[in-house]
Each structure stands twice: as C-alpha cells, then as structure tokens.
Design an enzyme around this catalytic site. Structure first.
Site, mmCIF file in Angstrom:
data_model
loop_
_atom_site.group_PDB
_atom_site.id
_atom_site.type_symbol
_atom_site.label_atom_id
_atom_site.label_comp_id
_atom_site.label_asym_id
_atom_site.label_seq_id
_atom_site.Cartn_x
_atom_site.Cartn_y
_atom_site.Cartn_z
ATOM 1 N N LEU A 1 0.931 -1.096 -0.187
ATOM 2 C CA LEU A 1 0.087 0.108 -0.084
ATOM 3 C C LEU A 1 0.810 1.231 -0.190
ATOM 4 O O LEU A 1 2.049 1.204 0.686
ATOM 5 C CB LEU A 1 -0.865 -0.048 1.203
ATOM 6 C CG LEU A 1 -2.153 -1.201 1.236
ATOM 7 C CD1 LEU A 1 -2.751 -0.832 2.616
ATOM 8 C CD2 LEU A 1 -3.007 -0.631 0.085
ATOM 9 N N ASP A 2 0.507 2.322 -0.808
ATOM 10 C CA ASP A 2 1.476 3.172 -0.913
ATOM 11 C C ASP A 2 1.463 4.162 0.388
ATOM 12 O O ASP A 2 0.629 4.024 1.411
ATOM 13 C CB ASP A 2 1.243 4.236 -2.152
ATOM 14 C CG ASP A 2 -0.273 4.676 -2.084
ATOM 15 O OD1 ASP A 2 -0.609 5.165 -1.045
ATOM 16 O OD2 ASP A 2 -0.929 4.753 -3.175
ATOM 17 N N LYS A 3 2.039 5.014 0.514
ATOM 18 C CA LYS A 3 2.343 5.877 1.841
ATOM 19 C C LYS A 3 1.057 6.719 2.297
ATOM 20 O O LYS A 3 0.851 6.532 3.423
ATOM 21 C CB LYS A 3 3.359 7.121 1.707
ATOM 22 C CG LYS A 3 3.555 7.749 2.876
ATOM 23 C CD LYS A 3 4.896 8.915 2.594
ATOM 24 C CE LYS A 3 4.972 9.761 3.881
ATOM 25 N NZ LYS A 3 5.994 10.590 3.770
#
Length: 289
Positions: A152-154
């Site tokens: 999952l991205d930041k």
C-alpha cells in the site's frame, strides 16, 4: 539459533534481519569446490532462494549475505546467490550458525497513513515495520523475519498482509490466482451511474488498461463521496491512476478486504496472526479460470 536474530528489521535501524559480521577467516570456494558441492541429489535452487524458502530472510537479503561471504554450504563459502543447493540440505551455515527452517507465519496489519511499505527506505521515511517494534508472538517468541505481501502506498491505509512464506505470498499476488482486493475510497465529487460504469469499463493510461471489477457508491455528501472499488490485480497506484484519468482526486483510500478476509475492527497500527482457515482460503485460487 536464537530466532530473534532473524526477525524483521526496525525502522530506526533500517535492517531486515541478522547483521552479524562475517566470520573471520572466511574464504570463497574455488570453482572446483563449488562444482563438487552441487553433486547432491534432489531438486536444487539458488542458495538465496533456499534461504528465503526456509523463512529466514528475503531473497534479496540472502543474496547480500552470500555476496559478502557470510554463507557456507558443505563447509565451503559460496558467493554466487544462484549457487544450486538442495532445499533439504542441513549443512547450510550463516555467520557460523545453522539457521534451520523457521515455521511459516502469516499476519494482517491495519496500516496507518504515512508509512512506506518497504523494509528500508533510502529517504529515511518511517516504514510499516515500525508497527512491529518489540513484537512478540502469543507464546512469547520474538517475531521472525516477515515481508509484506503486495503493498500500500504511503498515503493509503488498511489491510496489509505479511509472511515469511514466499509460496503463499506468490499465490496471493498472482493476478491469475489471487483474491480480489476491496477498497473504500473517498473522492472529490459525487459520481453518477455513468461515471461508475466508466470506472468498471476502464481507460488506457500510460500504456496500461486500468479498470475496476466493480465500483459502487456507498454514501455521498455535498461535494464528495465514498465509493467501494474492487480490483482483481494490484498494479502500482492503480486506483489513484484510474480515478485521475477521469479528473477525480483521491482524498482517502482504505483497503478493507482481501478475498474473504475483512479488516474488521482491528485497530490502526495493530496486527494479528491469521487463523488456519483464513490463510488457507487466501492461499487458494480465488476465482474460476
């Protein structure tokens, strides 16, 4: 070997496993010696892959250990991560210790926003491993090395899986066999039926076809709305890119389910071990061919 020496690295140290210095007097085996070592029978894999399959560390971490001369097979130092090795060999030594096979472990984490899904961030940002600082299993053992299954991205949050079982992880991330992923997404407009249908039909962006298995309106306010989007694969920033192609801004993105595994009431930043039924369900094909 103390299993704690192999557990996941902490964000502060930026390390993913054992960091003991190479044994004194280590020397690389000659080509003749390494040829002799390949004579064992049975299926063989690269030594880095063998260490990963045993749940000791990641394949890339193992490759670093091998190149540094920290790994011996049959009493000889090998420096080629692809050096063919029997998976069942019991004479593999790392830093003078025989690591053995670590029991598989499968976890789910409710990832908070602001953390990067990586073991080491070259920009020094906090990573998801911060959530495992000081972590121990129910029986008091320290958490072994684990790696995220997908990412999952930041700016995204929600359900993120971890394991030291690469085969199980591969089945989940394989678009042909992996389960669907369900997201709740807050966007900067109220979509009509035509827009939701367009998200399902998809769009060409940056040479890729981006689309959703389903897109459903959950609730709407005056200027924004929450929609549920289901994907059958996990391309890089797929939902954000899909929405951006229709000039829609993503305000918040939460993964709430992977297959039948639901995030539920797990508190943000907390983790738990999956049940046998949960991991078996996720590790099996999720849909018809």
């Amino acid at each position: 070997m103390d299993e704690g020496a192999w557990r996941a690295g902490r964000a502060g140290s930026g390390q993913t496993g054992c960091t003991a210095a190479p044994s004194a007097g280590s020397r690389a085996g000659t080509a003749e010696e390494e040829t002799t070592l390949t004579a064992s029978r049975g299926p063989r894999y690269g030594i880095a892959r063998v260490l990963s399959k045993r749940g000791i560390c990641s394949r890339s971490q193992a490759a670093e250990w091998v190149r540094a001369g920290r790994v011996r097979v049959g009493g000889r130092v090998v420096r080629d991560p692809e050096f063919p090795t029997d998976l069942a060999r019991d004479d593999i030594v790392v830093d003078g210790e025989t690591p053995g096979i670590v029991a598989p472990i499968h976890l789910m984490l409710n990832k908070p926003r602001g953390l990067v899904t990586t073991a080491n961030d070259e920009r020094g940002r906090d990573t998801v491993y911060r959530c495992f600082d000081g972590a121990r299993l129910d029986d008091g053992r320290p958490l072994p090395w684990i790696a995220p299954v997908g990412r999952l991205d930041k700016a995204s949050e929600g359900l993120l899986l971890f394991t030291n079982d690469p085969l199980w992880a591969a089945r989940i991330t394989d678009p042909a066999t992996g389960p669907h992923k369900t997201y709740r997404v807050q966007i900067d407009r109220v979509p009509d039926d035509a827009l939701l249908a367009a998200l399902r039909d998809g769009v060409d962006a940056d040479g890729e076809r981006l689309s959703a298995v389903s897109a459903t309106l959950l609730r709407a306010g005056g200027k924004n709305a929450w929609v549920e989007i289901v994907l059958d694969e996990g391309r890089n920033r797929q939902i954000r890119r899909l929405l951006a192609a229709f000039d829609i801004a993503t305000l918040r993105l939460i993964r709430v389910a992977i297959g039948d595994l639901v995030l539920g009431e797990l508190p943000k930043g907390q983790w738990r071990v999956l049940t046998a039924a949960e991991r078996q369900c996720l590790g099996a094909p999720a849909r018809d061919a």
